[in-house]
Design an enzyme around this catalytic site. Sequence first.
Site, PDB file in Angstrom:
ATOM      1  N   HIS A 162     -10.136   6.847 -65.013  1.00  0.00           N
ATOM      2  CA  HIS A 162     -10.410   6.549 -63.610  1.00  0.00           C
ATOM      3  C   HIS A 162     -10.597   5.067 -63.360  1.00  0.00           C
ATOM      4  CE1 HIS A 162     -10.713   9.905 -60.884  1.00  0.00           C
ATOM      5  NE2 HIS A 162     -11.390  10.630 -61.740  1.00  0.00           N
ATOM      6  N   HIS A 207     -53.182  13.416 -26.731  1.00  0.00           N
ATOM      7  CA  HIS A 207     -52.643  14.595 -27.391  1.00  0.00           C
ATOM      8  C   HIS A 207     -53.530  15.801 -27.102  1.00  0.00           C
ATOM      9  CE1 HIS A 207     -50.043  11.882 -29.601  1.00  0.00           C
ATOM     10  NE2 HIS A 207     -49.520  12.892 -30.303  1.00  0.00           N
ATOM     11  N   GLU A 218     -22.846  12.989 -63.633  1.00  0.00           N
ATOM     12  CA  GLU A 218     -22.004  13.512 -62.552  1.00  0.00           C
ATOM     13  C   GLU A 218     -21.362  14.824 -62.997  1.00  0.00           C
ATOM     14  OE1 GLU A 218     -18.137  12.015 -59.912  1.00  0.00           O
ATOM     15  OE2 GLU A 218     -18.582  11.072 -61.827  1.00  0.00           O
ATOM     16  N   HIS A 219     -20.659  14.790 -64.112  1.00  0.00           N
ATOM     17  CA  HIS A 219     -20.019  15.980 -64.677  1.00  0.00           C
ATOM     18  C   HIS A 219     -20.651  16.280 -66.036  1.00  0.00           C
ATOM     19  CE1 HIS A 219     -16.783  13.848 -62.349  1.00  0.00           C
ATOM     20  NE2 HIS A 219     -16.715  15.034 -61.777  1.00  0.00           N
ATOM     21  N   GLN A 227     -12.012  11.240 -67.480  1.00  0.00           N
ATOM     22  CA  GLN A 227     -12.815  10.357 -66.641  1.00  0.00           C
ATOM     23  C   GLN A 227     -12.627   8.890 -67.011  1.00  0.00           C
ATOM     24  OE1 GLN A 227     -14.566  11.679 -63.826  1.00  0.00           O
ATOM     25  NE2 GLN A 227     -13.045  13.106 -64.613  1.00  0.00           N
ATOM     26  N   ASP A 234     -12.125  19.130 -60.217  1.00  0.00           N
ATOM     27  CA  ASP A 234     -11.577  18.062 -59.383  1.00  0.00           C
ATOM     28  C   ASP A 234     -10.595  18.577 -58.348  1.00  0.00           C
ATOM     29  OD1 ASP A 234     -12.955  15.885 -60.306  1.00  0.00           O
ATOM     30  OD2 ASP A 234     -11.358  15.143 -61.611  1.00  0.00           O
TER      31      ASP A 234
END
Length: 432
Positions: A262, A420, A327-328, A259, A361
């Site tokens: 990235h 109503h 996230e992971h 990661q 992934d």
Amino acid sequence: MAVIKIINAQDRQAIEALFAGRTAHQAALAQRVAAIVEEVRQGGDEALCRFTKQFDQADISPAQLKVSREEIEQAYRQVDRQVLASLQLAKERIAAYHRQQLSRSWFQPDRDGAVLGQLILPLERVGIYVPGGTASYPSSVLMNAVPAKVAGVPQVVMVTPPAADGRVNPYTLVAAAEAGVDEIYKAGGAQAIAALAYGTSTIARVDKITGPGNIYVTLAKRMVYGQVDIDMLAGPSEILVVADGSANPAYAAADLLSQAEHDTLAAAVLITHDRALAQAVSQELAHQVSRLPRQEIARQSLANHSAIILTGSLDESLALANDFAPEHLELLVEEPFQQLGRIRHAGAVFLGHYSPEPVGDYLAGPNHVLPTGGTARFYSPLNVDTFLKKCSVIAFSKESLNKLGPHIVRLAETEGLAAHANAVRIRLKDNV
């Protein structure tokens, strides 16, 4: 020389700074992104092409925005056959996983003749964003387009930034064709999000925008939300590894780097109560990062947004992981399935020493578009429901209205809504 800091779990200030750093960079760019969105909303194709030249150095006209059938056919001639086979395998696994998520419309009558139900309907037109330019992310194409098609979306539109020569990476084009994408446009960044949301002469507006992108894309999605729906506000990539003494330091370091490479803003965090493991992983990171083609990016990620956190126990490590809501989340522990029930907040959980994050992934099947920045507390991964909407169905009979109508009248009058109440009362009188 250490490439990552080691901090103690008791140092709450350092940990809070690590958590806060995931979203602190967003506010400064908001004004610039708002200007881009507004220019495309007003200027349409011309503004879109102007920004494409400015940001992607691609000089294309409105007539060249849409990828042609010839360009897709040429892409098939360019790609490696083995890579194509891998993409096709990934597509099948992703589709099989997401088919399990499908919901069905339902109808339930009652004894008085009323019928209640719910229609499950696909969205009509969805835009997916795929990062591009000099990079190629065919996996992101599959992860966005395949669930949309499984959901039954009739029109899936893809935008992706072109390279400077005005072309789209052939692997991205082939992945789009394999996934059933209906239209592809050469546009990226905030300007592409604006085009999808508001429409231009060339790109018809969509109902929803999905897919990860850089900070400009994320902020643009936030700004157009309400005009269209969006999947989530995704930030930089992040991985959190919880490990005990059974973990292989080389494995843990490799997973953190998966990661860190990235983005300079990516976060890679190891939490462990094993001091020897912490030191060994630190050494492995220094060794492995030096061999990466993207080592400068990874080094900045490790130095500025990552850490090894030492805790007093596995219990403390898991509690901190839930606070982080990553996230992971990898559980490199001796009995990972025994700990799974203790996880409350994570985009995706990877169990055991042979389930590294890149498995998710590319090929496992679950979606890799995941909540970041702590939003796993309330967001889900991209899934089939992302591309569906629910419509309530109500059909009362005369008998059911007679039975329940007085209650409806009473509640409407309590709220001071006489019309109503009358809409029901007028029918009750006719039914006497």
